[in-house]
Design a protein around this motif. Structure first.
Motif, PDB file in Angstrom:
ATOM      1  N   SER A  88       9.424  10.364 -41.175  1.00 25.55           N
ATOM      2  CA  SER A  88       9.082  11.790 -41.062  1.00 25.55           C
ATOM      3  C   SER A  88       9.301  12.328 -39.650  1.00 25.55           C
ATOM      4  O   SER A  88       9.037  13.495 -39.401  1.00 25.55           O
ATOM      5  N   GLY A  89       9.759  11.492 -38.739  1.00 20.70           N
ATOM      6  CA  GLY A  89      10.044  11.942 -37.377  1.00 20.70           C
ATOM      7  C   GLY A  89       8.886  11.797 -36.414  1.00 20.70           C
ATOM      8  O   GLY A  89       8.995  12.175 -35.248  1.00 20.70           O
ATOM      9  N   GLN A  90       7.753  11.251 -36.855  1.00 22.00           N
ATOM     10  CA  GLN A  90       6.620  11.018 -35.968  1.00 22.00           C
ATOM     11  C   GLN A  90       6.805   9.696 -35.237  1.00 22.00           C
ATOM     12  O   GLN A  90       7.460   8.781 -35.727  1.00 22.00           O
ATOM     13  N   VAL A  91       6.189   9.610 -34.066  1.00 24.47           N
ATOM     14  CA  VAL A  91       6.282   8.375 -33.289  1.00 24.47           C
ATOM     15  C   VAL A  91       5.523   7.269 -34.008  1.00 24.47           C
ATOM     16  O   VAL A  91       4.350   7.430 -34.363  1.00 24.47           O
ATOM     17  N   ALA A  92       6.198   6.168 -34.253  1.00 28.51           N
ATOM     18  CA  ALA A  92       5.582   5.038 -34.947  1.00 28.51           C
ATOM     19  C   ALA A  92       5.181   3.925 -33.980  1.00 28.51           C
ATOM     20  O   ALA A  92       4.242   3.178 -34.237  1.00 28.51           O
ATOM     21  N   GLU A  93       5.902   3.820 -32.858  1.00 32.40           N
ATOM     22  CA  GLU A  93       5.642   2.716 -31.938  1.00 32.40           C
ATOM     23  C   GLU A  93       5.938   3.154 -30.512  1.00 32.40           C
ATOM     24  O   GLU A  93       6.941   3.797 -30.241  1.00 32.40           O
ATOM     25  N   TYR A  94       5.033   2.767 -29.613  1.00 35.05           N
ATOM     26  CA  TYR A  94       5.175   3.042 -28.185  1.00 35.05           C
ATOM     27  C   TYR A  94       5.274   1.727 -27.422  1.00 35.05           C
ATOM     28  O   TYR A  94       4.809   0.689 -27.892  1.00 35.05           O
ATOM     29  N   GLU A  95       5.842   1.821 -26.238  1.00 33.01           N
ATOM     30  CA  GLU A  95       5.752   0.727 -25.276  1.00 33.01           C
ATOM     31  C   GLU A  95       4.879   1.236 -24.147  1.00 33.01           C
ATOM     32  O   GLU A  95       5.176   2.268 -23.536  1.00 33.01           O
ATOM     33  N   LEU A  96       3.770   0.545 -23.891  1.00 35.70           N
ATOM     34  CA  LEU A  96       2.886   0.898 -22.789  1.00 35.70           C
ATOM     35  C   LEU A  96       3.317   0.119 -21.558  1.00 35.70           C
ATOM     36  O   LEU A  96       3.571  -1.094 -21.635  1.00 35.70           O
ATOM     37  N   ILE A  97       3.405   0.805 -20.426  1.00 33.21           N
ATOM     38  CA  ILE A  97       3.825   0.178 -19.168  1.00 33.21           C
ATOM     39  C   ILE A  97       2.739   0.441 -18.140  1.00 33.21           C
ATOM     40  O   ILE A  97       2.466   1.592 -17.798  1.00 33.21           O
ATOM     41  N   TYR A  98       2.106  -0.627 -17.673  1.00 30.15           N
ATOM     42  CA  TYR A  98       1.059  -0.519 -16.656  1.00 30.15           C
ATOM     43  C   TYR A  98       1.639  -1.058 -15.353  1.00 30.15           C
ATOM     44  O   TYR A  98       2.070  -2.206 -15.290  1.00 30.15           O
ATOM     45  N   LYS A  99       1.658  -0.217 -14.345  1.00 35.69           N
ATOM     46  CA  LYS A  99       2.280  -0.583 -13.074  1.00 35.69           C
ATOM     47  C   LYS A  99       1.278  -0.427 -11.936  1.00 35.69           C
ATOM     48  O   LYS A  99       0.574   0.584 -11.861  1.00 35.69           O
ATOM     49  N   VAL A 118       3.128  -4.683 -16.303  1.00 33.90           N
ATOM     50  CA  VAL A 118       2.741  -5.332 -17.548  1.00 33.90           C
ATOM     51  C   VAL A 118       3.207  -4.432 -18.686  1.00 33.90           C
ATOM     52  O   VAL A 118       2.995  -3.220 -18.646  1.00 33.90           O
ATOM     53  N   PHE A 119       3.824  -5.024 -19.699  1.00 31.09           N
ATOM     54  CA  PHE A 119       4.365  -4.278 -20.839  1.00 31.09           C
ATOM     55  C   PHE A 119       3.665  -4.720 -22.119  1.00 31.09           C
ATOM     56  O   PHE A 119       3.422  -5.907 -22.316  1.00 31.09           O
ATOM     57  N   ARG A 120       3.381  -3.754 -22.980  1.00 29.46           N
ATOM     58  CA  ARG A 120       2.830  -4.057 -24.311  1.00 29.46           C
ATOM     59  C   ARG A 120       3.361  -3.042 -25.306  1.00 29.46           C
ATOM     60  O   ARG A 120       3.492  -1.865 -24.992  1.00 29.46           O
ATOM     61  N   ASP A 121       3.632  -3.485 -26.504  1.00 29.40           N
ATOM     62  CA  ASP A 121       4.012  -2.587 -27.596  1.00 29.40           C
ATOM     63  C   ASP A 121       2.742  -2.155 -28.315  1.00 29.40           C
ATOM     64  O   ASP A 121       1.786  -2.932 -28.447  1.00 29.40           O
ATOM     65  N   TYR A 122       2.764  -0.924 -28.803  1.00 27.64           N
ATOM     66  CA  TYR A 122       1.590  -0.343 -29.440  1.00 27.64           C
ATOM     67  C   TYR A 122       2.048   0.488 -30.622  1.00 27.64           C
ATOM     68  O   TYR A 122       2.851   1.409 -30.460  1.00 27.64           O
ATOM     69  N   GLN A 123       1.577   0.162 -31.817  1.00 27.71           N
ATOM     70  CA  GLN A 123       1.950   0.918 -33.013  1.00 27.71           C
ATOM     71  C   GLN A 123       0.952   2.040 -33.233  1.00 27.71           C
ATOM     72  O   GLN A 123      -0.258   1.819 -33.177  1.00 27.71           O
TER      73      GLN A 123
END
Length: 165
Positions: A88-99, A118-123
């Motif tokens: 549907s065009g909505q964001v399904a997954e993000y990558e979080l980047i903590y610097k 530090v990297f983490r994927d987030y659904q």
């Protein structure tokens, strides 16, 4: 006989573990120059609290005096990048980047600008917004903890390398 065999087996396993360099996680061999250190950070920084805990758990005494190594936490940022979209065009997954950007100063005043990432994927699922918000908070807290551990390891490695030269 079995008692003697058990003792011999235990002694052998202790010798093998100690000779291979096995150490419990979180135990560090600190250089003599890191027995005391100064930590400077922005006021009310959640990351600074994590870093202080990590340094003290490693056996480093945090002091306010000069003439010791200093770590100055310049800033810590959390950004996110879109990884995927749903049908549907909505964001399904993000990558979080903590610097975390920081300066490491030696007792002579020389400094090096360093960073930890530090990297983490987030659904993400908009149908469960409240639960996903709580999940994201937990992930960010874990990322801060991981970044504090990386910061400690980087500082120990840098100080060890500079003293061996």
């Amino acid at each position: 006989m079995t008692q003697l065999l058990k003792c011999a087996l235990l002694l052998t396993s202790i010798v093998v573990l100690s000779s291979c360099g096995f150490r419990l996680q979180g135990s560090y061999q600190l250089p003599d120059q890191l027995q005391q250190m100064q930590l400077q950070a922005p006021q009310f920084s959640e990351f600074a609290e994590q870093a202080k805990d990590r340094f003290t758990q490693a056996g480093i005494e945090l002091v306010e005096q000069s003439g010791v190594y200093q770590v100055e936490i310049v800033d810590d940022t959390l950004t996110r990048r879109t990884l995927s979209l749903s049908a549907s065009g909505q964001v399904a997954e993000y990558e979080l980047i903590y610097k975390v950007n920081y300066l490491l100063r030696d007792p002579q005043g020389r400094s090096a600008a360093l960073e930890v990432e530090v990297f983490r994927d987030y659904q993400d699922d908009p149908n469960f917004a409240l639960a996903k918000t709580r999940e994201r908070e937990i992930i960010v807290a874990e990322m801060r903890e991981q970044a504090a551990q990386q910061l400690l390891r980087q500082v120990i490695a840098r100080v060890s390398a500079s003293t061996s030269e």
